[in-house]
Design a protein around this motif. Structure first.
Motif, mmCIF file in Angstrom:
data_model
loop_
_atom_site.group_PDB
_atom_site.id
_atom_site.type_symbol
_atom_site.label_atom_id
_atom_site.label_comp_id
_atom_site.label_asym_id
_atom_site.label_seq_id
_atom_site.Cartn_x
_atom_site.Cartn_y
_atom_site.Cartn_z
ATOM 1 N N ASN A 30 -41.539 32.610 9.774
ATOM 2 C CA ASN A 30 -40.887 31.315 9.782
ATOM 3 C C ASN A 30 -40.074 31.181 8.584
ATOM 4 O O ASN A 30 -38.884 30.639 8.480
ATOM 5 N N ALA A 31 -40.769 31.740 7.411
ATOM 6 C CA ALA A 31 -40.108 31.555 5.955
ATOM 7 C C ALA A 31 -38.964 32.388 6.031
ATOM 8 O O ALA A 31 -37.985 32.300 5.271
ATOM 9 N N ALA A 36 -33.204 32.840 5.495
ATOM 10 C CA ALA A 36 -31.890 33.462 6.133
ATOM 11 C C ALA A 36 -30.833 32.249 6.265
ATOM 12 O O ALA A 36 -29.589 32.315 5.967
ATOM 13 N N ASP A 37 -31.410 30.945 6.922
ATOM 14 C CA ASP A 37 -30.583 29.975 6.954
ATOM 15 C C ASP A 37 -29.876 29.456 5.871
ATOM 16 O O ASP A 37 -28.846 28.803 5.918
ATOM 17 N N LYS B 30 -24.524 38.085 5.900
ATOM 18 C CA LYS B 30 -24.786 37.379 4.771
ATOM 19 C C LYS B 30 -25.945 37.479 3.848
ATOM 20 O O LYS B 30 -26.065 37.638 2.661
ATOM 21 N N VAL B 31 -27.253 37.946 4.700
ATOM 22 C CA VAL B 31 -28.320 38.196 4.126
ATOM 23 C C VAL B 31 -28.300 39.368 3.215
ATOM 24 O O VAL B 31 -28.837 39.336 2.054
ATOM 25 N N VAL B 73 -33.463 39.742 11.033
ATOM 26 C CA VAL B 73 -33.146 39.457 9.349
ATOM 27 C C VAL B 73 -34.195 40.342 8.693
ATOM 28 O O VAL B 73 -33.749 40.931 7.581
ATOM 29 N N THR B 74 -35.513 40.807 8.932
ATOM 30 C CA THR B 74 -36.408 41.415 8.191
ATOM 31 C C THR B 74 -35.901 42.804 8.120
ATOM 32 O O THR B 74 -36.010 43.463 7.170
ATOM 33 N N ILE B 75 -35.423 43.469 9.250
ATOM 34 C CA ILE B 75 -34.752 44.618 8.998
ATOM 35 C C ILE B 75 -33.790 44.934 8.245
ATOM 36 O O ILE B 75 -33.723 45.998 7.420
#
Lengths: 247, 184
Positions: A30-31, A36-37, B30-31, B73-75
């Motif tokens: 969730n964090a 990312a948002d 963007k990340v 996103v974690t990847i």
């Protein structure tokens, strides 16, 4: 932690710990999404380069081709297995039919024998034998130097114009050789017979086949020769080609 | 029939990948850019993340859910950190890196001490020590991925996944001790 605990208690503790870790993982996920948002908001003015789209659709196309190639390979593998199975079944069926139907069986073995005769010299040597011993001492004329195995001289006749040699085997089959100046090919009964021209050591002759009997006629110097037999065409031709003259 | 079904399956996977790309390529970019501060590098990381994720895509039920978003996103984040470390030749040796490896039977908490309401806080504290520790805990226990799958997704050796998991558990144990949650 594990002191004085039963196996059941240990298992329960293990499950609870995993549940705890899972919950931590869930909260972290969730964090991550919230961070990312926030990054999206931070870089809202930055545009994603178009080259990324180009790369992705190229990648997708490559994946599609690769999938097709793998699919084709699998399909070919399946087809070739089926073809192999059909060929094996056909081979078995044809073998069974050939060996179970009389007419096919005879044709098949004739074919094998003809092929063997054509290409197998060793086979011929077994099938034929030298016949010098079976020519009468007083014989003055043409005689066969080779005959199918098992044939021996049955009778002979020395005449003023015509002489004859007759050979036979245990089955009663005969080979008859007629020679003389008074006979000619015109004496061969060709009515309702299959007639063909043959070459006997350079001499032109004819071969007539009628009622399972074969007659070959040709000329040698001043003599005409007729050869009769109820064996197969190629064997009788071989006998004709191995005619010699003594004295 | 089998070939036909395979085509359908392939089409589904491709459509799914297209959906994943369209939904997440911007956030991934963007990340990654936030970490690397380089457009070309960020683009490379997105490509690598998409390729790695495609190997796992069959297990995805819902593309738009938070779980999928968190995973992809974690990847990309881990791939970007690795790239950053390589570029800058960063070698960090902290106390977690040299920590003793815990075995699987070494439990973090006693039954009566597990407080799930503090999970979010503890996850945050672990993330403060090192984000990759929180990531690996999440991938292993929340996403229930095998070490082999984690290695594929993050572009790591499987042995390094084991080592990182062990260090993450050690770090978590220390967080719990610090927070007054006794560990035997």
């Amino acid at each position: 932690v594990l002191n004085n605990k039963s196996r059941e208690e240990i298992d329960e503790l293990k499950d609870l710990n995993e549940a705890f870790l899972k919950d931590i993982g869930y909260e972290h996920m969730n964090a991550v999404c919230e961070e990312a948002d926030a990054v999206m908001e931070k870089y809202k003015d930055i545009e994603v380069p178009k080259s990324l789209d180009n790369w992705f659709y190229g990648y997708l196309e490559e994946q599609k081709k690769e999938a097709k190639r793998i699919q084709r390979k699998k399909f070919m593998k399946q087809i070739s297995r089926r073809v192999a199975a059909v060929v094996v079944v056909l081979g078995i069926v044809m073998s069974v039919v050939t060996l179970s139907v009389d007419a096919f069986r005879v044709e098949f073995f004739n074919m094998v024998m003809e092929t063997s005769e054509k290409f197998g010299l060793v086979f011929f040597e077994e099938k034929y034998q030298e016949q010098d011993d079976y020519v009468p001492e007083e014989w003055n004329g043409y005689y066969p130097t080779f005959l199918p195995k098992g044939y021996s001289l049955l009778e002979y006749e020395i005449g003023a114009s015509i002489s004859r040699l007759v050979y036979t085997n245990v089955d009663g089959d005969t080979i008859e050789l007629l020679q003389g100046s008074m006979i000619s090919n015109s004496q061969i009964d060709t009515e309702n017979a299959n007639v063909m021209d043959v070459d006997i050591n350079g001499a032109q002759g004819i071969l007539a086949e009628k009622d399972n009997e074969i007659i070959i006629g040709w000329s040698e110097k001043n003599s005409s020769i007729l050869l009769f037999g109820n064996l197969d065409k190629s064997t009788l031709l071989k006998v004709a080609e191995n005619i010699s003259k003594n004295k | 029939m089998l070939a036909f079904l395979m085509v359908i399956t392939d089409e589904v996977v491709r459509d799914q990948m297209e959906q994943v790309y369209l939904t997440y390529h911007e956030i991934l970019y963007k990340v990654s850019f936030d970490i690397l501060k380089d457009h070309y590098e960020a683009e490379d990381m997105v490509q690598e993340a998409i390729i790695n994720f495609s190997r796992y895509s069959e297990k995805i039920d819902d593309i738009n859910c938070k779980k999928t978003k968190g995973l992809i996103v974690t990847i990309v984040r881990n791939l970007s950190y690795n790239a950053y470390k390589k570029q800058n030749k960063v070698i960090r040796i902290d106390h977690e890196e040299v920590a003793t490896i815990l075995d699987d039977e070494d439990y973090l908490v006693e039954k009566q001490l597990i407080r799930f309401e503090r999970s979010r806080e503890i996850a945050g504290l672990l993330s403060q020590i090192k984000e990759s520790y929180a990531d690996i805990i999440s991938l292993r226990y929340y996403y229930e991925l095998t070490t082999e799958e984690i290695a594929t997704l993050l572009g790591m050796e499987e042995g390094n996944v084991y080592a990182r998991l062990s260090r993450a558990r050690t770090a978590l144990k220390k967080v719990l001790q610090k927070e007054g949650i006794s560990v035997e």
